[in-house]
Design a protein around this motif. Structure first.
Motif, mmCIF file in Angstrom:
data_model
loop_
_atom_site.group_PDB
_atom_site.id
_atom_site.type_symbol
_atom_site.label_atom_id
_atom_site.label_comp_id
_atom_site.label_asym_id
_atom_site.label_seq_id
_atom_site.Cartn_x
_atom_site.Cartn_y
_atom_site.Cartn_z
ATOM 1 N N GLY A 52 -1.943 -1.084 4.023
ATOM 2 C CA GLY A 52 -2.300 -0.664 2.449
ATOM 3 C C GLY A 52 -1.891 -1.651 0.803
ATOM 4 O O GLY A 52 -1.755 -2.296 1.885
ATOM 5 N N GLU A 53 -2.095 -0.861 0.101
ATOM 6 C CA GLU A 53 -2.267 -2.011 -1.431
ATOM 7 C C GLU A 53 -1.031 -1.324 -1.105
ATOM 8 O O GLU A 53 0.303 -0.684 -1.216
ATOM 9 N N MET A 54 -0.312 -3.110 -1.980
ATOM 10 C CA MET A 54 1.213 -3.442 -2.216
ATOM 11 C C MET A 54 1.431 -3.140 -4.149
ATOM 12 O O MET A 54 0.284 -3.760 -3.857
ATOM 13 N N SER A 55 2.586 -3.050 -4.072
ATOM 14 C CA SER A 55 2.755 -3.299 -5.781
ATOM 15 C C SER A 55 2.499 -4.542 -5.675
ATOM 16 O O SER A 55 2.665 -5.189 -5.724
ATOM 17 N N LYS A 56 1.991 -4.633 -7.383
ATOM 18 C CA LYS A 56 2.175 -5.880 -8.208
ATOM 19 C C LYS A 56 3.283 -6.386 -8.197
ATOM 20 O O LYS A 56 3.816 -7.947 -8.521
ATOM 21 N N GLU A 57 3.879 -5.541 -8.256
ATOM 22 C CA GLU A 57 5.621 -5.982 -8.236
ATOM 23 C C GLU A 57 5.586 -7.214 -7.458
ATOM 24 O O GLU A 57 6.124 -8.078 -7.386
ATOM 25 N N ALA A 58 5.103 -7.024 -6.155
ATOM 26 C CA ALA A 58 6.301 -7.203 -5.058
ATOM 27 C C ALA A 58 5.488 -8.861 -4.745
ATOM 28 O O ALA A 58 6.111 -9.963 -4.176
ATOM 29 N N PHE A 59 4.301 -9.486 -6.112
ATOM 30 C CA PHE A 59 3.829 -10.368 -5.737
ATOM 31 C C PHE A 59 4.482 -10.955 -7.305
ATOM 32 O O PHE A 59 3.841 -12.498 -7.002
ATOM 33 N N SER A 60 4.744 -10.399 -7.915
ATOM 34 C CA SER A 60 5.440 -11.483 -9.423
ATOM 35 C C SER A 60 6.808 -11.941 -9.064
ATOM 36 O O SER A 60 7.263 -12.997 -10.663
ATOM 37 N N ASP A 61 6.981 -11.448 -8.084
ATOM 38 C CA ASP A 61 8.846 -11.603 -7.542
ATOM 39 C C ASP A 61 8.837 -13.518 -8.086
ATOM 40 O O ASP A 61 8.127 -13.362 -6.812
ATOM 41 N N LYS A 62 9.719 -14.245 -8.098
ATOM 42 C CA LYS A 62 9.548 -15.650 -8.577
ATOM 43 C C LYS A 62 10.613 -15.576 -7.848
ATOM 44 O O LYS A 62 10.925 -16.927 -7.416
ATOM 45 N N TYR A 68 1.086 -11.466 2.072
ATOM 46 C CA TYR A 68 0.502 -10.343 2.650
ATOM 47 C C TYR A 68 -0.939 -9.992 2.489
ATOM 48 O O TYR A 68 -2.452 -9.996 1.717
ATOM 49 N N ASP A 69 -1.900 -10.529 4.321
ATOM 50 C CA ASP A 69 -2.975 -10.541 4.394
ATOM 51 C C ASP A 69 -4.251 -9.188 4.063
ATOM 52 O O ASP A 69 -3.199 -8.656 4.703
ATOM 53 N N ARG A 70 -5.591 -9.381 3.397
ATOM 54 C CA ARG A 70 -5.886 -8.004 3.284
ATOM 55 C C ARG A 70 -6.003 -7.626 4.546
ATOM 56 O O ARG A 70 -6.635 -5.807 3.954
ATOM 57 N N TRP A 71 -5.606 -8.266 5.965
ATOM 58 C CA TRP A 71 -6.339 -7.078 7.067
ATOM 59 C C TRP A 71 -5.232 -6.018 7.122
ATOM 60 O O TRP A 71 -5.411 -4.467 7.616
ATOM 61 N N ARG A 72 -4.000 -5.864 6.394
ATOM 62 C CA ARG A 72 -2.943 -4.750 6.094
ATOM 63 C C ARG A 72 -3.790 -3.216 4.683
ATOM 64 O O ARG A 72 -3.046 -2.321 5.714
ATOM 65 N N LYS A 73 -4.972 -3.848 4.732
ATOM 66 C CA LYS A 73 -5.707 -2.429 3.867
ATOM 67 C C LYS A 73 -7.080 -2.281 4.975
ATOM 68 O O LYS A 73 -7.319 -1.226 4.394
ATOM 69 N N ALA A 74 -6.791 -2.717 5.800
ATOM 70 C CA ALA A 74 -8.254 -3.066 6.936
ATOM 71 C C ALA A 74 -7.777 -1.482 8.176
ATOM 72 O O ALA A 74 -8.605 -2.122 9.064
ATOM 73 N N GLY A 75 -7.180 -1.033 7.972
ATOM 74 C CA GLY A 75 -6.551 0.496 8.974
ATOM 75 C C GLY A 75 -5.308 -0.412 10.092
ATOM 76 O O GLY A 75 -5.465 -1.852 10.213
ATOM 77 N N LYS A 76 -5.612 0.825 11.061
ATOM 78 C CA LYS A 76 -3.881 0.155 12.030
ATOM 79 C C LYS A 76 -4.626 -0.974 12.873
ATOM 80 O O LYS A 76 -3.252 -1.638 12.665
ATOM 81 N N PHE A 77 -5.340 -1.092 13.507
ATOM 82 C CA PHE A 77 -5.571 -1.709 14.438
ATOM 83 C C PHE A 77 -5.258 -3.410 13.574
ATOM 84 O O PHE A 77 -4.894 -4.289 13.687
ATOM 85 N N LYS A 78 -6.123 -3.960 12.808
ATOM 86 C CA LYS A 78 -6.032 -4.364 11.772
ATOM 87 C C LYS A 78 -5.005 -4.580 11.206
ATOM 88 O O LYS A 78 -4.412 -6.779 11.034
ATOM 89 N N GLN A 79 -4.132 -4.200 10.805
ATOM 90 C CA GLN A 79 -2.915 -3.946 10.353
ATOM 91 C C GLN A 79 -1.751 -4.526 11.101
ATOM 92 O O GLN A 79 -1.301 -5.533 10.591
#
Length: 360
Positions: A52-62, A68-79
């Motif tokens: 699913g969607e990941m918090s934006k803060e997870a991507f801003s930590d320096k 985190y691939d977009r397939w993570r948001k595309a259902g259980k199989f693609k996840q």
């Protein structure tokens, strides 16, 4: 010439760890190691169950780059398949002649390891072996991962197991962070005990601990963590005024509790394969914070440090706790306040030197 050093791990910013059900022990270990500033780049990947969607803060930590691939948001199989795309993404970003350090070897990074080994042979591959469960019979993926671990250029293991190749390997049971903060010393003994972390039977022997301390009313037992039988925990807490179930605590609240207690329990059954190739992070953490350890296993990798060892059967465990209670405060204080020794033995500078030695 120093190699460009990369760390692969599984972390998120501290306030997101519980939300995405990551391992606190794994995140704490990684952040402790990273506090030594030994890595030029840190990559983080998520377990298969995170989608699913990941918090934006997870991507801003320096401190790290989250892959985190977009397939993570595309259902259980693609996840579940997303991890393979993510490993290919990292493969493309890792430069030739780099030194890569893997936090364990598993489904999340094994493909990356093999691709680098075969297609970028100038990249040096090293593994920090923390939680490895041997396969005693039949066939399992861990047999493949074990071959890859021993195929690596070098290893740092938390436990000295015959399973792991000895050439270019070192044993360090844990890492404590670089910190300028003072850790409170124990000045007087209180009969306060903490059981924390993973509370499953094979890791904590929870039912035995609860039963024994229900009969030791002079001790205050505090419990916090995950994967325990919460119904049983709540029942014991309701029926015994000396047993306190805190649930899962935020890290800062957990540290306050740790500093409040005198004794830290480490109750593992050596007969379970989960406990044969690792070392309890709670022991290093509690020693670093000057607490007194009561363990059901003797660990040669912390030889020379003072801690209590008690037998893991109910009667012997009960008798062992009773024997500790009978000691004078003066005797007990000899087992406390060893934080400076732990820092000298397992601090980030020791780890930096160990990694450099293996890379040579």
């Amino acid at each position: 010439m120093k190699k460009y050093r990369i760390f692969w791990t599984c972390i998120l910013p501290e306030h997101l760890i519980a939300q995405y059900r990551l391992s606190f022990a794994a995140c704490n270990f990684s952040y402790n190691l990273m506090s030594g500033c030994a890595f030029d780049k840190v990559y983080s990947s998520m377990p298969l169950y995170v989608g699913g969607e990941m918090s934006k803060e997870a991507f801003s930590d320096k401190r790290f780059e989250l892959i985190y691939d977009r397939w993570r948001k595309a259902g259980k199989f693609k996840q579940k398949l997303a991890t393979f795309k993510e490993q290919f993404t990292m493969f493309q970003q890792i430069p030739k002649d780099a030194s890569v350090w893997f936090y364990n070897l598993n489904t999340l990074n094994a493909l990356l390891f093999v691709m680098l080994k075969l297609l970028k042979p100038s990249v040096q591959l090293n593994v920090i072996v923390l939680d490895f469960t041997p396969v005693n019979r039949g066939f399992g993926l861990n047999q493949i991962y074990l071959k890859l671990i021993n195929w690596a250029h070098g290893r740092i293991c938390l436990a000295n197991s015959e399973l792991f190749k000895k050439e270019n390997s070192l044993v360090l049971p844990g890492v404590v962070p670089y910190s300028s903060k003072t850790r409170p010393e124990i000045k007087s003994i209180k009969k306060t005990v903490l059981l924390s972390g993973v509370l499953s039977e094979e890791i904590s022997m929870l039912s035995m601990v609860l039963d024994v301390f229900s009969k030791l009313s002079e001790y205050e037992l505090h419990i916090t963590g995950i994967k325990g039988n919460e119904l049983m925990l709540q029942q014991y807490a309701n029926n015994h005024s000396n047993i306190h179930w805190h649930g899962q605590l935020p890290f800062n609240v957990y540290m306050e509790l740790l500093h409040h207690i005198t004794f830290q329990l480490s109750t593992r059954d050596i007969n379970f394969p989960e406990n044969q190739c690792n070392f309890p992070s709670k022991i290093i953490e509690a020693l670093f914070h000057n607490r007194i350890i009561i363990s059901t296993i003797h660990y040669p990798q912390i030889e020379g440090m003072k801690y209590f060892t008690v037998k893991p059967t109910k009667e012997e465990f009960h008798n062992g706790i009773r024997a500790i209670a009978d000691l004078s405060d003066e005797e007990l204080l000899r087992y406390a306040n060893q934080g400076n020794v732990v820092e000298r033995l397992f601090g980030v500078e020791v780890w930096n030197q160990a990694m450099a030695k293996i890379e040579e």
